[in-house]
Design an enzyme around this catalytic site. Structure first.
Site, PDB file in Angstrom:
ATOM      1  CD1 TRP A   1     -14.544 -13.652  -9.641  1.00 16.97           C
ATOM      2  CD2 TRP A   1     -16.028 -15.350  -9.277  1.00 16.97           C
ATOM      3  NE1 TRP A   1     -13.905 -14.806  -9.705  1.00 16.97           N
ATOM      4  CE2 TRP A   1     -14.716 -15.770  -9.641  1.00 16.97           C
ATOM      5  CE3 TRP A   1     -17.245 -16.094  -9.092  1.00 16.97           C
ATOM      6  CZ2 TRP A   1     -14.446 -17.397  -9.685  1.00 16.97           C
ATOM      7  CZ3 TRP A   1     -16.895 -17.509  -9.318  1.00 16.97           C
ATOM      8  CH2 TRP A   1     -15.628 -18.147  -9.421  1.00 16.97           C
TER       9      TRP A   1
ATOM     10  CB  SER B   1     -20.433  -9.874  -5.966  1.00 11.84           C
ATOM     11  OG  SER B   1     -19.669 -10.867  -5.433  1.00 11.84           O
ATOM     12  CG  MET B   2     -15.966  -8.890  -8.513  1.00  8.79           C
ATOM     13  SD  MET B   2     -14.388  -9.774  -9.295  1.00  8.79           S
ATOM     14  CE  MET B   2     -13.020  -8.294  -9.263  1.00  8.79           C
TER      15      MET B   2
ATOM     16  CG  ASP C   1     -24.898 -12.818   0.317  1.00  9.61           C
ATOM     17  OD1 ASP C   1     -24.124 -13.665   0.085  1.00  9.61           O
ATOM     18  OD2 ASP C   1     -25.002 -11.627  -0.528  1.00  9.61           O
TER      19      ASP C   1
ATOM     20  CG  HIS D   1     -23.759 -13.169  -3.608  1.00  9.38           C
ATOM     21  ND1 HIS D   1     -23.317 -11.990  -2.758  1.00  9.38           N
ATOM     22  CD2 HIS D   1     -22.729 -13.088  -4.442  1.00  9.38           C
ATOM     23  CE1 HIS D   1     -22.455 -11.636  -3.279  1.00  9.38           C
ATOM     24  NE2 HIS D   1     -21.962 -12.072  -4.163  1.00  9.38           N
TER      25      HIS D   1
END
Length: 292
Positions: free
Chosen positions: A46, A112-113, A236, A265
């Site tokens: 993202w 991530s996404m 994270d 992250h």
């Protein structure tokens, strides 16, 4: 052409792919050591554009692999089409890149996404062109509080982020939250990331965040039929280890979970050597031999 004829994705200009719905996706394509070198396709997280993968692409290309990364619609140098930020459409954009560049035996690497997008790609399009996948700091199977996810995040908090921070003072939110993303990184690295994150469609950021909130991919993870590497950090705060990576690993049939101590992250920027080593160990040899 009939109304039902399929428009195939195609390369329409250097570093530009046109999707079937007319979106132009910017991509980087660094050739490998052989004309048919194994391709690795990177899908960013993202607010992250394709250049966020530079350290991984350099390491893998130097080992002979063909490295490709693209800017998600509404991100970086790709089109801002005003919609299409659901996971079905975003997975279709991965398919557009794979088809336009005629990739086979590809390794998909997401952050991530981007991990959600890869999982949905496999659900929608199958694994015929995919050798294996690597998920870094995944948001799968789902992060929102529900009956099946009692440790999840209260959806009201996620909605509050969008309404009170993203849509009111996004630059301030970045400034206040960049340190937990890349703890200990230099001020110049943080400034670079902030610039990248700000250079996106606000609509894309809002709608992609909402898509992550609504996702529950447990069944899709169970159905994965390729080897999977998960790399996660134990610091994270965006995708807490027990909520995301460990739950995902418990669902996937053929999986290896690697936890990096002290990583957050943004591990692909703060723990470059560890992440690159994990990818190089997991990805098959550079010479293209079809699906493994």
């Amino acid at each position: 052409m009939t109304a039902h004829a399929r428009i195939h994705p195609t390369v329409i200009a250097p570093n530009t792919i046109a999707t079937p719905d007319g979106v132009h996706l910017f991509y980087r394509d660094w050739p490998g050591s052989q004309p048919q070198a194994r391709p690795v396709l990177f899908v960013g997280g993202w607010s992250m554009a394709s250049n966020s993968w530079g350290y991984q692409m350099m390491a893998l290309q130097r080992r002979g692999l063909r490295c490709i990364a693209f800017d998600r619609r509404g991100h970086g140098r790709s089109s801002d089409p005003g919609g299409g930020y659901d996971f079905d459409t975003l997975a279709g954009d991965i398919a557009a890149v794979v088809e336009a560049l005629d990739l086979h035996g590809v390794v998909l690497v997401g952050h991530s996404m981007g991990c959600n997008e890869i999982v949905r790609y496999l659900s929608r399009f199958g694994s015929g062109r995919v050798a294996r996948i690597a998920l870094l700091g995944p948001m799968t199977p789902g992060v929102t509080l529900s009956q099946t996810n009692p440790e999840g995040v209260d959806p009201a908090l996620l909605e509050q982020f969008r309404s009170l921070q993203l849509l009111r003072d996004y630059p301030l939110w970045i400034e206040e939250n960049i340190e937990p993303f890349v703890p200990g990184a230099s001020a110049t690295t943080k400034a670079w990331l902030a610039t990248m994150a700000l250079d996106n469609s606000l609509q894309a950021l809002h709608d992609c965040h909402a898509a992550v909130q609504g996702a529950d991919m447990a069944d899709e993870l169970r159905a994965l039929d390729v080897p999977v590497l998960i790399v996660a950090g134990d610091r994270d705060v965006s995708a807490p280890l027990d909520l995301t990576a460990r739950r995902s690993a418990a669902l996937i049939p053929d999986v290896h979970l690697q936890v990096i101590e002290g990583a957050a992250h943004g591990m692909f920027l703060t723990h470059v050597e560890r992440v690159n080593a994990a990818l190089l160990e997991f990805i098959p040899e550079p010479g293209y031999i079809g699906r493994d």
